[in-house]
Design an enzyme around this catalytic site. Sequence first.
Site, PDB file in Angstrom:
ATOM      1  N   GLU A 121      10.273  -3.250  37.967  1.00 47.30           N
ATOM      2  CA  GLU A 121      11.256  -2.218  38.588  1.00 47.30           C
ATOM      3  C   GLU A 121      11.990  -1.754  37.445  1.00 47.30           C
ATOM      4  OE1 GLU A 121      13.799  -3.966  41.345  1.00 47.30           O
ATOM      5  OE2 GLU A 121      14.842  -2.097  41.779  1.00 47.30           O
ATOM      6  N   LYS A 133      11.870   4.051  46.313  1.00 45.36           N
ATOM      7  CA  LYS A 133      12.098   2.808  46.990  1.00 45.36           C
ATOM      8  C   LYS A 133      13.182   3.271  48.020  1.00 45.36           C
ATOM      9  CE  LYS A 133      14.698  -1.580  45.621  1.00 45.36           C
ATOM     10  NZ  LYS A 133      15.458  -2.308  44.484  1.00 45.36           N
ATOM     11  N   CYS A 188      10.895  -4.381  45.034  1.00 44.55           N
ATOM     12  CA  CYS A 188      11.687  -5.482  45.099  1.00 44.55           C
ATOM     13  C   CYS A 188      12.487  -5.574  46.479  1.00 44.55           C
ATOM     14  CB  CYS A 188      12.823  -5.205  44.259  1.00 44.55           C
ATOM     15  SG  CYS A 188      14.139  -6.488  43.883  1.00 44.55           S
ATOM     16  N   VAL A 201      16.631 -11.256  42.039  1.00 49.07           N
ATOM     17  CA  VAL A 201      17.851 -11.664  41.646  1.00 49.07           C
ATOM     18  C   VAL A 201      17.909 -13.201  42.687  1.00 49.07           C
ATOM     19  CG1 VAL A 201      19.014  -9.535  41.140  1.00 49.07           C
ATOM     20  CG2 VAL A 201      19.225 -10.366  43.330  1.00 49.07           C
ATOM     21  N   MET A 236      18.807 -15.469  45.543  1.00 44.54           N
ATOM     22  CA  MET A 236      19.153 -15.311  46.915  1.00 44.54           C
ATOM     23  C   MET A 236      20.404 -16.273  47.235  1.00 44.54           C
ATOM     24  SD  MET A 236      17.677 -13.020  48.895  1.00 44.54           S
ATOM     25  CE  MET A 236      18.262 -11.930  47.410  1.00 44.54           C
TER      26      MET A 236
END
Lengths: 280, 280
Positions: free
Chosen positions: B50, B121, B154, B181, B183
């Site tokens: 991304e 997105k 993502c 990222v 969680m």
Amino acid sequence: MPPDSGPGRYTVACVQFEPVIGDRAGNLAKIEAKVRAAHAAGASLVVLPELADSGYVFDSAEELARLAGPVPDGESAARLVALARELGIHIVSGLAEAADGHFYNAAMLTGPDGYIGTYRKLHLWFRETLFFAKGDLGLPVFDTPLGRIGMAVCYDGWFPETFRTLADAGADLVAIPTNWVPMPAQDPKAEAMANTLHKAAAHSNGLYIACADRVGVERDQPFIGQSLIVGPDGWPLAGPADRSREETLLAEVDIGGIATVRQLNQYNHVHADRRRDVYR
Amino acid sequence: MPPDSGPGRYTVACVQFEPVIGDRAGNLAKIEAKVRAAHAAGASLVVLPELADSGYVFDSAEELARLAGPVPDGESAARLVALARELGIHIVSGLAEAADGHFYNAAMLTGPDGYIGTYRKLHLWFRETLFFAKGDLGLPVFDTPLGRIGMAVCYDGWFPETFRTLADAGADLVAIPTNWVPMPAQDPKAEAMANTLHKAAAHSNGLYIACADRVGVERDQPFIGQSLIVGPDGWPLAGPADRSREETLLAEVDIGGIATVRQLNQYNHVHADRRRDVYR
């Protein structure tokens, strides 16, 4: 036994055991002993496997006919209703249900005040399609003192829509009686795909999911154990249980905390972020 | 490089690397070197992370405005279009797109004959909501010599509907540029929830899913690596990649074999078994 502490906090048990095909009396005796032990360990909700009273691999429709009974008035259902009433707990169990000339792979929810409701498996697996009628009760969610409880059975968990539908109906916790079998190309050492699917579903929906599997090999069909209790963040709270041994999982849940978990951060919410304008 | 053998068999690469925020020239040079290496290793389809050209953690809309460009005519997109054409391969990359006075967190598919299509997105994560417009191109699926390719970025992968919609539109393979990222409540030693979600989605939909993540820490935001290529049975074909090192995953896919995988047994099919009469 009362909830452990605070509103919506209580202990869930998933009883993993090996039913014996055709031995309803023996299965019910074992179920009763294991439910009493789970209650003694503090459980307010006890989940049992799919077809826990009958066994799974039927030779014929006639064999199923001998084992299935009405819900909640048949022998198996009535025994569970009485047990939950006596112990003051909730129980979800898989049962072979006979109704209206059909058989259903059913799950029953019963509580301290008696019978609450029934779910009939929507997605039938393999030779179940030969013996059972497809579920015709939708995906009901029942309001209880333990939160809003939905049910699903085994292969239902392969369909993300099962959990979306239950979450949209307000479910806090989904109880899953199951008889998981190996998936194609499964590495026997790897995590079961069933575990992967239910962690994903719990995370994507912000649901507690409590899966009670069976173990053992029945008429050449192996079952994989690995019962699992997952929190609304998708991480396991208890389990996976052993792959072949009987075992009861216990986990504390906090129904009141679900709303916080679903709000992933100040900008994101697992439900509100959906793009329903786009999905087909 | 031709497909490895037989119709629909070819090698997919997922390039996991660390873009540098603001350094478009440096990022494009690195991308080009890694794509050339993947091609040399046999890849016919290369997936990049991304926002691979711009970096992720923008300080301001002004910073994003300096980095974003049109697709397919801006500097980043045009470079990738030329590279795919030169090498005779397909490339999917995340890009910061500027269009019609808005910015989109986009993914572009380009091939041996030039630009093919763009995805924007749909589900924006965290502070992306401050800088980007929500995707307005739906979930397109593009017919290519490598099969029917969809894209998602993502957080899109957190929504089971993303994969259902792409599968219903005929997708064989979903390419996922991502910047995963951590969680909430993640055990740093456990499998990433992102990996769990994409294995589940591949299995439930019978899709190849190729996730190219970034690594590194950018302006205090850590990224988790663990890029993954999953087969239509839900099992990993390559990865998860390292959590912090740059790494290119390679896996052979067999598009022609998908139909067989989706038919789980003589009675069950992952799509046909859905109970659309029940879902809400």
